[in-house]
Motif scaffolding. Structure first.
Motif, short mmCIF file in Angstrom:
data_model
loop_
_atom_site.label_atom_id
_atom_site.label_comp_id
_atom_site.label_asym_id
_atom_site.label_seq_id
_atom_site.Cartn_x
_atom_site.Cartn_y
_atom_site.Cartn_z
N ARG A 1 43.10 -34.39 28.68
CA ARG A 1 43.81 -34.44 30.71
C ARG A 1 43.00 -34.57 30.79
NH1 ARG A 1 46.61 -30.29 32.85
NH2 ARG A 1 45.51 -29.38 34.40
N ILE A 2 42.73 -35.20 32.15
CA ILE A 2 42.16 -36.10 33.36
C ILE A 2 41.51 -34.39 34.46
CG2 ILE A 2 41.23 -37.78 34.46
CD1 ILE A 2 43.36 -39.34 32.92
N ASP A 3 40.35 -34.28 33.91
CA ASP A 3 39.79 -33.48 34.60
C ASP A 3 39.03 -33.58 35.58
OD1 ASP A 3 40.46 -30.71 34.71
OD2 ASP A 3 39.38 -29.66 32.79
N ILE A 4 38.98 -32.73 36.59
CA ILE A 4 37.16 -33.07 37.30
C ILE A 4 36.49 -31.47 36.61
CG2 ILE A 4 36.65 -32.61 39.51
CD1 ILE A 4 39.00 -33.10 40.43
N PRO A 5 35.22 -31.87 36.61
CA PRO A 5 33.92 -31.32 35.92
C PRO A 5 34.10 -30.27 37.36
CG PRO A 5 33.07 -32.98 36.60
CD PRO A 5 34.23 -33.64 36.50
N LYS A 6 33.95 -28.85 36.52
CA LYS A 6 33.39 -27.77 37.38
C LYS A 6 32.74 -26.90 37.02
CE LYS A 6 37.57 -27.50 40.14
NZ LYS A 6 38.57 -27.13 40.98
N PHE A 7 31.65 -26.21 37.64
CA PHE A 7 30.71 -25.07 36.88
C PHE A 7 31.84 -24.10 36.73
CE2 PHE A 7 27.05 -26.67 40.02
CZ PHE A 7 26.59 -27.07 39.62
N VAL A 8 32.06 -23.73 35.58
CA VAL A 8 33.07 -23.07 34.90
C VAL A 8 32.80 -21.93 32.92
CG1 VAL A 8 35.41 -24.28 35.18
CG2 VAL A 8 34.15 -25.03 33.10
N PHE A 9 32.90 -21.70 33.29
CA PHE A 9 32.19 -20.81 31.61
C PHE A 9 32.89 -21.31 30.16
CE2 PHE A 9 32.86 -16.52 34.43
CZ PHE A 9 31.75 -16.80 34.82
N SER A 10 31.99 -21.57 29.57
CA SER A 10 32.41 -22.10 28.09
C SER A 10 33.79 -21.29 27.47
CB SER A 10 31.35 -22.04 27.68
OG SER A 10 31.98 -21.54 26.22
N MET B 1 49.07 -37.00 39.00
CA MET B 1 48.89 -35.82 38.01
C MET B 1 49.53 -34.47 37.75
SD MET B 1 45.28 -34.47 35.39
CE MET B 1 44.28 -34.42 35.64
N SER C 1 34.67 -31.23 42.77
CA SER C 1 33.57 -30.51 41.77
C SER C 1 33.19 -29.80 42.10
CB SER C 1 33.18 -32.02 40.81
OG SER C 1 32.38 -31.53 39.73
N ASN D 1 35.00 -24.89 43.81
CA ASN D 1 34.99 -23.25 43.58
C ASN D 1 33.28 -22.68 43.95
OD1 ASN D 1 33.14 -24.67 41.55
ND2 ASN D 1 34.07 -23.26 40.03
N PRO E 1 32.26 -18.54 38.17
CA PRO E 1 31.16 -18.38 37.11
C PRO E 1 30.19 -17.93 38.70
CG PRO E 1 30.76 -20.87 36.64
CD PRO E 1 32.08 -20.07 37.03
N ILE F 1 27.80 -18.75 41.69
CA ILE F 1 26.06 -19.75 41.68
C ILE F 1 25.52 -19.22 42.89
CG2 ILE F 1 25.73 -22.29 41.89
CD1 ILE F 1 27.54 -22.14 38.39
N ASP G 1 27.78 -18.30 28.90
CA ASP G 1 27.26 -19.03 28.82
C ASP G 1 28.84 -19.97 30.24
OD1 ASP G 1 25.33 -18.45 28.11
OD2 ASP G 1 25.42 -19.50 26.51
N LEU G 2 28.14 -21.20 31.06
CA LEU G 2 28.54 -22.08 31.24
C LEU G 2 29.24 -23.30 29.98
CD1 LEU G 2 26.61 -22.97 34.75
CD2 LEU G 2 28.93 -21.89 34.05
N LYS G 3 30.16 -23.91 30.96
CA LYS G 3 30.86 -25.24 29.41
C LYS G 3 29.28 -26.40 30.42
CE LYS G 3 35.40 -27.42 28.52
NZ LYS G 3 34.69 -28.61 28.23
N TYR H 1 30.20 -29.82 31.37
CA TYR H 1 30.70 -29.60 32.62
C TYR H 1 29.58 -29.52 33.33
CZ TYR H 1 36.01 -29.84 31.61
OH TYR H 1 37.49 -30.73 31.66
N THR I 1 28.96 -31.57 36.73
CA THR I 1 29.49 -31.09 38.40
C THR I 1 27.81 -31.67 39.37
OG1 THR I 1 30.14 -29.85 36.63
CG2 THR I 1 30.06 -29.28 39.30
#
Lengths: 367, 492
Positions: free
Chosen positions: A46-55, B62, B160, B163, B421, B423, B446-448, B451, B455
C-alpha cells in the motif's frame, strides 16, 4: 467523472513502483501465477503518506466476545493461526491489475529495449463475419427458426389465441427473427516463436523454472510487438517432439542430448508453414549445453548457418547452469557466430537474477 | 422540501415519512438532500472523503481502486454517505432494496441531527461542500500555473503532517492576532459575494504575507507555551511561498473540518444506529416481508470481529445502556453507594429519563468523554470486553485479561487525540538558527520510526530549515533530526 484523472495519476505512481520492483518480479514466479487473459494482478505494498503515528508493535487493544484468558482471539481462531495477527495490522497490500501490454512497456523502459522493426507483410488483417445477434429483419437465408417460433408462441399466448388442445402456432411477419452478423477484422499472426528446451536428465526443476520465467517475459515482449503471435514448443533429449505449453514446462526425460534433433524439428515446422510466408520467426533454445557429441554440434551449427539464419529474425540460446555445471554448446556457438552476430544472441543464465540480463541480450537487438 | 427529479416515488415517500417521524421523535435536522447514485458514483464520493468535488490527488484514485475492488469481490458495500453541511447532503446507493433504503434514510437523518447538534461539530464549516469545491478550484489554478508534479508533491508533504493540529483550537477564545485578521477579512467580505470568500482570503493572506515577510523574518519566534497546531505555526512563521501557503492552508482547513468526525465515530454511529433500529422496529414496524432483509443488514452492521471493536455496536450498546440506566434511575449517589448486588441489578425507580439523557449525551459528548463517563464495570462485563495482547510464546494474539481498569485505560488511550501522537512545537528558533524543534509527548507508545524520519523530511520541505523531534525510542529519549540531506538520531 473526474475520478478518472486521479485514478490515472495513481496508476502512474503504481507503475513507477512496479518498475522499481521489476527485477524482483522477473526473478520470482509470483507474476506468472497471477496471469489472467490479458492482464496480471500484481500485489504491491500500500502506498502510504508517512505521518507521525504510533508504532504497530504496540499490539495491545480492546476486543469483545467470550473466551478465557490466554485463549486466542476469535479472529485468530478463524484464521487457524496462519498469520501473525497484529503484525499484519495496517500492512495492507494493494492488488493492481496491469495489462500485459503495460508490463511489456515497463520491461522495455527498464531494459531499454528497442522496438522491433517488422519485416515482411506486416499488419495484414483478415476480414471475417461473426454471428452476434438477432434482428427483426433480414434475408430468409438467415432466418432463425427457433426464435421466430418462440416469438409466435409468446404472441399467441398473450393474445389468448393459443389453443392447448390444438397447439398450432402460425408466425406472422412481426414474429420473424433473423441472425445478424458483424464484420470483424482479425489480425493475422505474423510472428511465430518456437521455443526449444532440452529436457534431458541433467535439467532440473530449477532450470526449468528459469526457462519458464525467461520465456514468459520474452512472450510478453513479443506479444506487444506483433498483433498476433503463434507459438510452438519443442522438447528434446535425444529425440525431439512438439508439445503444448503445459507439457513443455512439466516434462522430465532422462535420455541423452542431441540438440540437432530439436533444430531439425524446428526447421520442419518453419518450412511447413512459415518460411515462405514472410513470417517473423523467433527461435529460442534453452539447454544446459551438454550436447552428446561434437559431431552433433557441427550438425547443429550447419543447420543454423545454412537453413535457419537466412529465414529468421532472431535465434537466441540460453544456457542454464545445471547441477553438472555448464556445457560446451555456448562456447561452440560463440566461436562460430561471435558475440556481435546480427541474428544470433547467446546468454548464460546462471540463476534467477541473471534472467534480466539475458532478456536484455536476447531482445536488445531490436530484431 | 427538496424533491429530486429522478427519485422514485416510493423512496421519496419514505424520505418524507421518515423526516416527519424523526422530527416528532425530537431529532433536530438540517434540510437533507438525498440523491440516488450507482455504486461507481458512490465509491467515487466515498473515495473523496464523502465529497463530490475535491482537489485532484492520487490518493482518491487509490481509495477508489480499493473500494471498487472490494465491492466487485463482494467484500464490502457502502450503503450511504452523509455530508456534514447545511443543507445536509446524503447519497444513497441506487441498488439498495427498499427495506435497506428505509433503514439507511433513518440512519442518515440521525447523523444529520448529530452533525447539527453535537458540540464538537459546532465550529465546523457548514458550507463545506462549497468550500471543498473552492479548494479544488484553487488547487487546479495552481496546477495550471506550476504544473501537476510540483503541486502534487507539495500536497503530499502537507498531508504528511495533517494530523499535527490542535483539536481544541476551535473551542478556545480567539487570540488577538486572529481576531485582527478576521476583522480585516470581514471588511473585504462585506463588499463581496460569499462564494468568493476563500479566494479573497487566500489572495489577501498571501498579499499580507508578502508585506509582512521582511518584518516577520526579523521577529524572534518566541513561544510562551508549546504550540500543538504545528500547521498554523508553519503558516505563520515559516517561509512559504504564496502558493505553498495556499496549499498548506487548504490542507489545514480540511483537517480541522474532518477532525470532529474522527472524534465522534463511536457516538455518531451509535446514535444513528440507535435511531434507525428504533424507527424500523418500533415506530414503523417492519412488514413480515421486510424482516429478513432488515435483520440481514442489521446483523452485518453490528457484527463484531473481536480483533477490532465495532464502533457501531459499541456506540449502540452503550447508548442503550445509558438509556436503561436513566430510565430505571440507576444513577446518583444512592445507587452508587448501594452495595447489594442483587438490589443494584434489579434497581428500578421508573424515572424514565432515558430519552432526555440520550439527547444530552448527543449534545455534549465526544467518544472520549462518552466512554469515560458511561463505560463502567457493569457494562464492561455485559459487553464482554477484553484486553488482547500479543503472546510471543504462542506467537499469536491472545486475550490478556478482562480487567475493567486496564480495558478502560486502553480504550481511552487509543482514542486520545484521535489516535495520533501528541506533538507540539516547542521552539521555532532552535539553536538560534531558525531550526524547528518539535516534541512528542511520549506516553507508553513509541512512534513508527521509519515513518517518523520520512515525515521529518517532509516537514523540512515546509519549514525549509533543519527540523528536529524529541521523542522516546525504546525507553531512551532521542532527538530525530533532518537537516535537508541527512537524518540523524541522537541521544538527548
Amino acid at each position: 467523472m473526474r475520478m478518472e484523472s486521479d485514478l490515472n495519476r495513481f496508476r502512474k505512481i503504481v507503475r513507477g513502483k512496479i518498475k522499481q520492483e521489476l527485477k524482483k518480479f522477473i526473478s520470482t514466479g509470483d507474476l506468472i501465477a497471477r496471469k489472467g487473459n490479458k492482464s496480471i494482478t500484481i500485489p504491491i505494498p500500500r502506498i502510504d503518506i508517512p505521518k507521525f503515528v504510533f508504532s504497530p508493535h504496540n499490539q495491545q487493544g480492546v476486543g469483545q466476545g467470550s473466551g478465557q484468558e490466554g485463549e486466542g482471539t476469535a479472529s485468530e481462531k478463524e484464521q487457524g493461526g496462519q498469520e501473525q495477527a497484529g503484525d499484519a495490522a495496517g500492512d495492507h497490500t494493494l492488488e493492481m491489475d496491469v495489462t500485459l501490454e503495460e508490463l511489456a512497456d515497463m520491461l522495455s523502459e527498464e531494459l531499454e529495449l528497442p522496438n522491433i522493426e517488422n519485416k515482411g507483410i506486416s499488419n495484414i488483417e483478415k476480414q471475417g463475419v461473426k454471428y452476434t445477434g438477432i434482428l427483426k429483419t433480414g434475408p430468409d437465408s438467415l432466418h432463425h427458426f427457433r426464435r421466430t417460433y418462440k416469438e409466435a408462441l409468446k404472441r399467441s399466448i398473450s393474445m389468448g389465441e393459443y389453443d392447448y388442445d390444438n397447439p398450432i402456432v402460425i408466425p406472422i411477419k412481426a414474429d420473424k427473427r433473423f441472425r445478424s452478423f458483424k464484420e470483424i477484422v482479425e489480425p493475422i499472426a505474423n510472428a511465430v516463436i518456437i521455443y526449444m528446451m532440452d529436457v534431458s536428465g541433467s535439467m532440473g526443476d530449477e532450470q526449468k523454472e528459469i526457462v519458464r520465467l525467461t520465456s514468459f517475459w520474452i512472450d510478453t515482449w513479443l506479444s506487444k510487438q506483433y498483433k498476433g503471435v503463434s507459438r510452438h514448443y519443442i522438447i528434446h533429449d535425444a529425440t525431439a517432439k512438439e508439445v503444448d505449453q503445459d507439457v513443455f514446462y512439466r516434462t522430465k526425460e532422462s535420455g541423452g542430448t542431441l540438440i540437432s534433433s530439436a533444430f531439425k524439428l524446428a526447421l520442419e515446422i518453419m518450412k511447413e508453414k512459415y518460411i515462405n510466408n514472410d513470417w517473423n520467426i523467433y527461435l529460442f533454445h534453452f539447454s544446459d549445453g551438454d550436447n552428446w557429441s561434437g559431431n552433433d554440434t557441427t550438425e547443429c551449427l550447419r543447420i543454423m548457418q545454412d537453413e535457419m539464419i537466412p529465414n529468421i529474425n532472431l535465434f537466441s540460446y540460453g544456457q542454464v547452469e545445471s547441477r553438472y555445471g555448464s556445457g560446451q554448446f555456448l562456447r561452440d556457438l560463440t566461436k562460430k557466430f561471435g558475440d556481435e552476430h546480427e541474428k544470433v544472441s547467446m546468454a548464460q543464465i546462471k540463476d534467477r537474477d541473471a534472467i534480466m540480463d539475458s532478456l536484455k541480450t536476447f531482445l536488445g537487438k531490436g530484431k | 422540501m427538496f424533491h429530486s427529479t429522478d427519485m422514485p416515488q416510493e423512496i421519496q415517500e419514505t424520505i418524507d415519512l421518515t423526516q416527519k417521524q424523526v422530527e416528532k421523535l425530537g431529532l433536530d435536522i438540517y434540510t437533507t438532500i438525498f440523491e440516488l447514485v450507482d455504486y461507481k458514483q458512490l465509491n467515487e464520493i466515498a473515495a473523496c472523503g464523502g465529497f463530490p468535488t475535491r482537489y485532484p490527488h492520487w490518493r482518491w484514485g487509490m481509495e477508489y481502486e480499493r473500494l471498487s475492488k472490494s465491492y466487485t469481490y463482494g467484500l464490502s458495500v457502502i450503503y450511504e454517505m452523509v455530508i456534514n453541511n447545511d443543507p445536509c447532503y446524503a447519497y444513497l446507493l441506487r441498488s439498495n432494496g427498499l427495506t435497506t433504503q428505509k433503514t439507511v434514510i433513518a440512519h442518515v437523518y440521525a447523523h444529520c441531527d448529530f452533525f447539527k447538534n453535537n458540540y464538537w461539530f459546532s465550529q465546523t464549516n457548514r458550507k463545506m461542500l462549497d468550500q471543498m469545491a473552492n479548494h479544488a478550484t484553487i488547487v487546479r489554478h495552481l496546477i495550471d500555473e506550476l504544473g501537476y508534479d510540483r503541486v502534487e508533491s507539495f500536497i503530499d508533504k502537507c498531508l504528511s503532517v495533517e494530523n499535527l493540529i490542535d483539536l481544541h483550537l476551535p473551542f478556545r477564545p480567539k487570540r488577538d492576532r486572529q481576531e485582527k485578521e478576521n476583522k480585516e477579512f470581514n471588511k473585504v467580505k462585506n463588499d463581496s459575494k460569499s462564494y468568493m470568500e476563500s479566494f479573497i482570503k487566500e489572495r489577501k493572506k498571501a498579499a499580507e504575507l508578502e508585506k509582512n515577510k521582511q518584518k516577520e523574518q526579523d521577529e524572534p519566534k518566541i513561544l510562551f507555551e508549546p504550540e500543538q497546531d504545528v500547521l498554523k505555526y508553519i503558516l505563520d512563521y515559516g517561509h512559504l511561498e504564496n502558493w505553498e501557503y495556499a496549499l498548506l492552508s487548504i490542507i489545514r482547513d480540511e483537517a480541522y473540518y474532518f477532525a470532529p468526525q474522527g472524534q465522534t465515530k463511536i457516538l455518531n454511529e451509535g446514535w444513528a444506529t440507535y435511531w434507525h433500529s428504533r424507527i424500523m422496529t418500533e415506530i414503523t414496524p417492519l412488514k413480515s416481508s421486510e424482516i429478513i432483509d432488515y435483520c440481514d443488514q442489521y446483523s452485518s452492521i453490528v457484527a463484531s470481529n473481536s480483533n477490532q471493536l465495532n464502533p457501531y455496536k459499541l456506540g449502540l450498546e452503550l447508548l442503550r445502556y445509558v438509556e436503561h440506566r436513566w430510565d430505571t434511575g440507576k444513577y446518583g449517589l444512592e445507587y452508587l453507594k448501594c452495595e447489594d448486588h442483587k438490589e443494584k441489578f434489579n434497581w428500578n425507580k421508573a424515572v424514565g429519563k432515558g430519552q432526555e439523557k440520550l439527547f444530552e449525551v448527543r449534545k455534549y459528548h465526544n467518544d472520549i468523554t462518552f466512554l469515560d463517563e458511561f463505560l463502567d464495570e457493569e457494562f464492561c462485563h455485559m459487553f464482554k470486553l477484553f484486553l488482547y495482547d500479543f503472546d510471543p510464546r504462542q506467537g499469536k494474539q491472545v486475550i490478556a485479561n478482562r480487567n475493567f481498569k486496564d480495558i478502560k485505560k486502553q480504550l481511552l488511550t487509543q482514542l486520545a487525540n484521535f489516535g495520533s501522537p501528541i506533538i507540539k512545537v516547542v521552539d521555532g528558533n532552535f539553536r538560534n538558527r531558525g531550526e524547528l524543534l518539535l516534541k512528542h509527548y511520549h506516553e507508553r507508545m513509541d512512534l513508527k520510526s521509519d515513518y517518523a524520519l520520512e515525515t521529518l523530511s517532509n516537514l523540512y520541505s515546509l519549514w525549509k530549515r533543519p527540523v528536529h523531534l524529541h521523542t522516546v525510542v525504546e525507553n531512551i529519549p532521542r532527538q530525530l533530526s533532518f537537516d535537508g540531506s541527512n537524518h540523524s538520531i541522537e541521544k538527548i
